[in-house]
Scaffold this active site. Structure first.
Site, PDB file in Angstrom:
ATOM      1  N   GLU A  36     117.838  11.376   2.600  1.00  0.00           N
ATOM      2  CA  GLU A  36     117.358  11.696   1.253  1.00  0.00           C
ATOM      3  C   GLU A  36     116.862  10.464   0.513  1.00  0.00           C
ATOM      4  O   GLU A  36     115.993  10.572  -0.358  1.00  0.00           O
ATOM      5  CB  GLU A  36     118.474  12.365   0.439  1.00  0.00           C
ATOM      6  CG  GLU A  36     118.623  13.842   0.708  1.00  0.00           C
ATOM      7  CD  GLU A  36     119.433  14.559  -0.351  1.00  0.00           C
ATOM      8  OE1 GLU A  36     119.370  15.807  -0.380  1.00  0.00           O
ATOM      9  OE2 GLU A  36     120.119  13.895  -1.146  1.00  0.00           O
ATOM     10  N   HIS A  92     126.215  12.783  28.278  1.00  0.00           N
ATOM     11  CA  HIS A  92     125.984  13.812  29.291  1.00  0.00           C
ATOM     12  C   HIS A  92     125.008  14.873  28.802  1.00  0.00           C
ATOM     13  O   HIS A  92     124.881  15.934  29.417  1.00  0.00           O
ATOM     14  CB  HIS A  92     127.317  14.440  29.688  1.00  0.00           C
ATOM     15  CG  HIS A  92     128.269  13.454  30.293  1.00  0.00           C
ATOM     16  ND1 HIS A  92     128.372  13.242  31.649  1.00  0.00           N
ATOM     17  CD2 HIS A  92     129.139  12.587  29.710  1.00  0.00           C
ATOM     18  CE1 HIS A  92     129.276  12.298  31.883  1.00  0.00           C
ATOM     19  NE2 HIS A  92     129.756  11.885  30.720  1.00  0.00           N
ATOM     20  N   LYS A 100     113.648  25.642  -2.403  1.00  0.00           N
ATOM     21  CA  LYS A 100     114.272  26.439  -3.459  1.00  0.00           C
ATOM     22  C   LYS A 100     113.249  27.330  -4.158  1.00  0.00           C
ATOM     23  O   LYS A 100     113.539  28.484  -4.482  1.00  0.00           O
ATOM     24  CB  LYS A 100     114.961  25.528  -4.472  1.00  0.00           C
ATOM     25  CG  LYS A 100     116.110  24.715  -3.908  1.00  0.00           C
ATOM     26  CD  LYS A 100     116.724  23.828  -4.966  1.00  0.00           C
ATOM     27  CE  LYS A 100     117.834  22.965  -4.401  1.00  0.00           C
ATOM     28  NZ  LYS A 100     118.417  22.068  -5.426  1.00  0.00           N
TER      29      LYS A 100
END
Length: 431
Positions: free
Chosen positions: A280, A301, A415
């Site tokens: 951010e 792995h 949003k």
């Protein structure tokens, strides 16, 4: 006294970094000190360890919650929960918790119906309390979770519910502040000059941690030592600034992905806090290093192949804790069918450390630049120190990139789509 953290990297010598970034770093540091840097209104995190806002009240309220509740639900999203969860997970036992500590659960960080339903079911028959953390009180994910949990708590506890809810929010405005003042919940302030992802050393992080039984005074002591150790404007003596400078140098050479790696399983949530902190703070204006993480040796792995032989656009930062309080030896087998008797004079911690160094060498030989952070011990003091190290480094790194470390304009885009798709009143359909 030696610093609790050492940084080793072979990509650039300290002298080279000073020549490349020394003056720029000093100028940025001086601007932060003077309060004239971009986003300076959010530099309050720099003094938090020394100021410890509301610490006595935090300890008092935490003690009351610990007496009342077997289960405490912390509601928040992003920086409102990641910091405290990162520290809790980093310091908690793997299996059995202290019987005196309440169970800490989290809500408001997702929108899963099954998660919330099962959380409510889990609370049945257990004494419960809620800590809700939101600057505005209207952020969608935690606001939904709080509405549901508030109804549950009111139905269950009636007039005594106010003793079991604590709000951490704005000092004077917003929906949660209004509700807390009207209802009489205990409340704490989210400081105006501290952004969410830098807020773990405010009541946002400290109250849940104190409720969980973490020694928050030691956490703050470690951070306070880091404030002193990283107060210099000189890359040659400030490891946080050296880390910021070498990251930016690597980016300039085409290494645009940083992988945070550790060999400590309970450190995985700290990786998530680190990813938010740097993601951010730096990811804007088309700039930034993409923050990723791995949990070794597990991910050797799975992702290990890519790191070793894939595209050469990534570098790794390894975090090592030098001391561990517990260990397990390797037994000798008479049959030795697995061929492991050569390890029977060693412990798992010794093998884990050798595996870390072997991995660093292999990846370095494969063309992956390596930064190695060695932290003295795995305790609250050193975790506090590490938190401040990354915060100081992150601010400097973002400023070196030429972006404001403390805003997040891109977060609002999704949003807007949510509100439009859910037909929120007052939201206009975009043509």
């Amino acid at each position: 006294m030696a610093q609790p953290l050492t940084l080793t990297q072979s990509h650039q010598t300290t002298e080279e970094l000073v020549a490349l970034y020394g003056e720029q770093v000093k100028n940025i540091h001086n601007e932060m000190e003077a309060g004239t840097s971009v986003g300076a209104e959010f530099l309050g995190w720099r003094n938090l360890p020394n100021e410890a806002p509301e610490l006595d009240n935090v300890m008092e309220v935490a003690a009351k919650i610990r007496e009342l509740a077997e289960v405490v639900v912390v509601i928040g999203v992003g920086g409102s929960y990641l910091g405290s969860k990162a520290v809790m997970d980093a310091l908690a036992p793997y299996f059995e918790k202290n019987s005196d500590d309440p169970e800490i659960l989290f809500a408001g960080q997702n929108l899963s119906g099954p998660y919330m339903k099962q959380l409510l079911n889990h609370l049945e028959g257990k004494e419960a309390a809620v800590i809700v953390i939101s600057k505005s009180g209207t952020t969608t994910e935690p606001a939904i979770a709080f509405r549901i949990l508030l109804e549950y708590m009111e139905n269950r506890y009636g007039e005594s519910v106010n003793d079991r809810i604590v709000a951490i929010t704005d000092k004077s405005q917003g929906a949660l502040r209004e509700l807390a003042d009207r209802s009489g919940f205990a409340s704490f302030i989210v400081p105006d000059d501290v952004g969410g992802r830098f807020s773990v050393l405010t009541p946002v992080g400290l109250l849940p941690l104190a409720v969980a039984g973490v020694d928050i005074e030691q956490l703050l002591s470690g951070a306070k030592a880091a404030v002193e150790d990283f107060s210099s404007a000189d890359i040659a003596t400030n490891k946080a600034y050296e880390y910021a400078a070498v990251r930016n140098q690597l980016l300039s050479e085409g290494y645009n992905i940083e992988i945070l790696a550790s060999f400590t399983p309970r450190f995985a949530t700290f990786h998530e806090w680190w990813k938010q902190l740097f993601g951010e703070s730096e990811g804007k204006d088309g700039k930034g290093i993409y923050p990723a993480s791995v949990a070794y040796p597990t991910d050797l792995h799975s992702l290990g192949q890519y790191v070793q032989d894939g595209r050469r656009e990534l570098f790794e930062t390894f975090i090592q804790f030098a001391e561990s309080e517990e260990d397990c030896g390797i037994p000798t087998s008479d049959e030795n069918l697995d061929g492991l008797n050569y390890l029977s004079d060693k412990s798992m911690n010794e093998i884990n450390e050798v595996t870390m160094h072997a991995t660093m060498q292999a990846h370095r030989d494969g063309g992956v630049p390596i930064i190695h952070l060695n932290v003295g011990k795995h305790d609250a003091y050193h975790i506090g120190y590490l938190i401040y190290f990354f915060e100081a480094a992150c601010a400097m790194s973002a400023y070196l990139l030429g972006v404001n470390p403390f805003d997040q304009p891109g977060v609002e885009e999704y949003k807007k789509n949510i509100f439009r798709m859910l037909e929120k009143p007052g939201v206009v359909e975009e043509k």
